[in-house]
Enzyme design. Structure first.
Site, short mmCIF file in Angstrom:
data_model
loop_
_atom_site.label_atom_id
_atom_site.label_comp_id
_atom_site.label_asym_id
_atom_site.label_seq_id
_atom_site.Cartn_x
_atom_site.Cartn_y
_atom_site.Cartn_z
N ASP A 1 -4.64 -4.46 -5.47
CA ASP A 1 -4.25 -3.05 -5.36
C ASP A 1 -5.43 -2.17 -4.92
OD1 ASP A 1 -1.60 -3.43 -6.05
OD2 ASP A 1 -2.06 -3.46 -8.20
N ASP B 1 -0.04 -0.45 0.54
CA ASP B 1 0.99 -1.37 0.03
C ASP B 1 1.70 -2.00 1.22
OD1 ASP B 1 3.47 -2.44 -1.01
OD2 ASP B 1 2.93 -1.41 -2.87
N ILE B 2 1.51 -3.31 1.40
CA ILE B 2 1.99 -3.97 2.62
C ILE B 2 3.52 -4.03 2.66
CG2 ILE B 2 1.93 -6.10 3.98
CD1 ILE B 2 -0.85 -6.64 2.66
N PHE C 1 7.97 -9.32 -4.51
CA PHE C 1 7.84 -10.07 -5.75
C PHE C 1 7.24 -9.15 -6.80
CE2 PHE C 1 8.34 -14.75 -5.57
CZ PHE C 1 8.90 -14.82 -4.30
N GLY D 1 7.22 -10.62 0.78
CA GLY D 1 5.86 -10.36 0.29
C GLY D 1 5.64 -11.14 -0.99
N ALA E 1 2.64 -12.52 -1.63
CA ALA E 1 1.20 -12.50 -1.94
C ALA E 1 0.91 -11.59 -3.12
CB ALA E 1 0.43 -12.00 -0.71
N ASN F 1 -7.68 -12.33 -7.71
CA ASN F 1 -6.78 -12.64 -8.83
C ASN F 1 -6.46 -14.13 -8.83
OD1 ASN F 1 -4.35 -13.10 -7.14
ND2 ASN F 1 -4.71 -10.96 -6.60
O1 C5P Z 1 3.21 -3.12 -7.12
P1 C5P Z 1 3.02 -4.58 -7.27
O2 C5P Z 1 1.68 -5.06 -6.78
O3 C5P Z 1 3.34 -5.12 -8.61
O4 C5P Z 1 4.15 -5.17 -6.31
C1 C5P Z 1 4.22 -6.53 -5.98
C2 C5P Z 1 4.85 -6.68 -4.64
O5 C5P Z 1 4.26 -5.80 -3.72
C3 C5P Z 1 4.65 -8.07 -4.06
O6 C5P Z 1 5.74 -8.37 -3.23
C4 C5P Z 1 3.36 -7.90 -3.28
O7 C5P Z 1 3.25 -8.87 -2.24
C5 C5P Z 1 3.53 -6.51 -2.72
N1 C5P Z 1 2.28 -5.76 -2.49
C6 C5P Z 1 1.90 -5.50 -1.19
N2 C5P Z 1 0.77 -4.78 -0.95
C7 C5P Z 1 0.02 -4.30 -1.96
C8 C5P Z 1 0.41 -4.55 -3.30
C9 C5P Z 1 1.54 -5.30 -3.53
O8 C5P Z 1 2.57 -5.94 -0.25
N3 C5P Z 1 -1.08 -3.60 -1.70
#
Ligand code: C5P
Length: 407
Positions: free
Chosen positions: A270, A300-301, A319, A264, A266, A201
């Site tokens: 997804d 999802d981290i 974020f 988070g 970053a 991205n």
């Molecule tokens: O669900 P979405 O991607 O919109 O959420 C954004 C937030 O989730 C950000 O803080 C991003 O760093 C974190 N995130 C994450 N791991 C993922 C997807 C998003 O930590 N796989």
């Protein structure tokens, strides 16, 4: 009695060093003052001498009772305070330049050194100044970070000398580096399809790197876990470079159990390709015009950190970048991911703002969905400092609460 060597350099804020001298003397300190050559353009030695009842020092080569004055002064002081410190002084100190009395004293001491910069906001945000400050903070220097407010040049922003009362308090209470760790993720992740192609991205990493700088300059230990970006982290920030979401996840979980705060920032992909082709995928001319890629969901981290059963950071911040229904999605994300705070960016679906921009405009919501901070359009570094100050204050209150509950 605290023996404080106050070094004044050539900023318009030098006049505030007089008040600082008065406050330190009033608090019972023995104060001696060193003035740089350019400080003399703003203030006179006599004013300081009247306040601290001691001779002031200016020139490395002036006649004095001791032939090696810089060594004597370095030995005499319990603490050294440089206020105001100009960009020029920061640069010289960062590289050990000793072409005046101040530079020599600093190289000749092992005592704690407090440095309170003052300059125009553009200068303070210049990456060269930032690097110099980071070099100093990584050594025996404690940064007394400048305030945000009205500046002598008429601008409003960060760079004003910290208020003399606060400087005196910080120096007298020995406030030094904060014993706290923040883990920050930044940038995009790249999900490889084959040896030459990937899915990713437009995230530049600027917001995450700015947050890392802000926390580092406020005295925190910072672990920055970064996807591929064009940025380089400031000296002293522990940076781990990763590519995929899986690598980012593993790096985060290696460090996060010792952190008080996780952010988070970053833009984690997804999904990742379900399979990785070890050889470059060939174009197939004789079949369909379509190529169907199968993707698998990445972990999802931020959610995994926020739901840790053991050693969860006191505060987990996510974020959100949304083009439509931003607030609704933001609030859903807070509860779905168990976040303490969420920083919301409204993404412009034509320009992609704030991706790749140096500026940002954000709103911050807490876990109850209350708007706790709404910022106007400003540089990502300013946004980072505002977020950092807000989180530091709230974390301090939360820690107080935890102590009360256990106490
Ligand atoms: O669900 P979405 O991607 O919109 O959420 C954004 C937030 O989730 C950000 O803080 C991003 O760093 C974190 N995130 C994450 N791991 C993922 C997807 C998003 O930590 N796989």
């Amino acid at each position: 009695m605290n023996k404080i060597l106050l070094c004044v350099t050539g900023s318009i804020a030098a006049y505030k060093a007089l008040e600082l001298t008065r406050l330190l003397v009033k608090a019972g300190c023995d104060v001696k003052v060193v003035l740089s050559r350019s400080a003399l353009e703003f203030v006179t030695p006599l004013s300081f001498e009247a306040l601290c009842k001691q001779k002031s020092y200016q020139d490395l080569f002036e006649y004095s009772e001791t032939p090696i004055e810089h060594i004597e002064l370095a030995r005499w002081a319990d603490k050294i305070l440089i206020a105001p410190a100009t960009a020029n002084t920061l640069a010289k100190l960062a590289y050990g330049i000793a072409d005046d009395l101040l530079g020599n004293i600093i190289l000749a001491t092992k005592k704690p050194i407090y440095v309170a910069p003052a300059m125009n906001k553009q200068m303070w945000h210049n990456s060269i100044v930032k690097e110099n400050v980071a070099r100093l903070v990584a050594r025996q220097f404690t940064l007394l970070a400048p305030d945000t407010g009205e500046q002598a040049c008429g601008e409003i922003g960060e760079g004003r000398l910290m208020e003399p009362e606060l400087i005196a308090k910080m120096v007298l209470q020995n406030i030094s580096k904060i014993d706290k760790t923040v883990v920050i993720t930044a940038g995009p992740t790249v999900e490889a399809l084959d040896p030459v192609r990937y899915l990713s991205n437009y995230s530049s990493g600027k917001m995450g790197y700015a947050l890392a700088d802000a926390f580092y300059n406020l005295g925190w230990r910072v672990v920055l876990i970064s996807g591929p970006t064009e940025l380089s982290a400031s000296y002293g920030i522990h940076t781990i470079y990763v590519k995929s979401a899986k690598e980012m996840y593993d790096a985060v979980h290696e460090y996060v159990d010792k952190a008080e705060l996780f952010i988070g920032a970053a833009a984690v992909a997804d999904y990742r390709p379900q399979s990785y082709a070890t050889h470059k995928i060939k174009k197939m001319n004789d079949v369909d015009d379509e190529l169907i890629l199968k993707l698998s969901k990445n972990e999802d981290i931020v959610k995994s950190v926020a739901n840790l059963q053991k050693n969860r950071p006191l505060c987990v911040v996510g974020f959100a970048a949304e083009t439509d229904n931003a607030k609704v999605y933001a609030l859903q994300k807070i509860s779905a991911k168990n976040l303490d705070y969420l920083v919301l960016n409204q993404v412009d679906n034509k320009t992609g703002f704030p991706f790749y921009s140096d500026q940002n405009q954000v709103q911050i919501y807490d876990r109850k969905g209350r708007l706790v901070l709404e910022l106007t359009l400003m540089s990502k570094l300013d946004v980072a400092y505002q977020i950092a100050h807000m989180l530091c204050n709230r974390l301090a209150k939360k820690e107080e609460q935890v102590e009360l509950n256990y106490g």
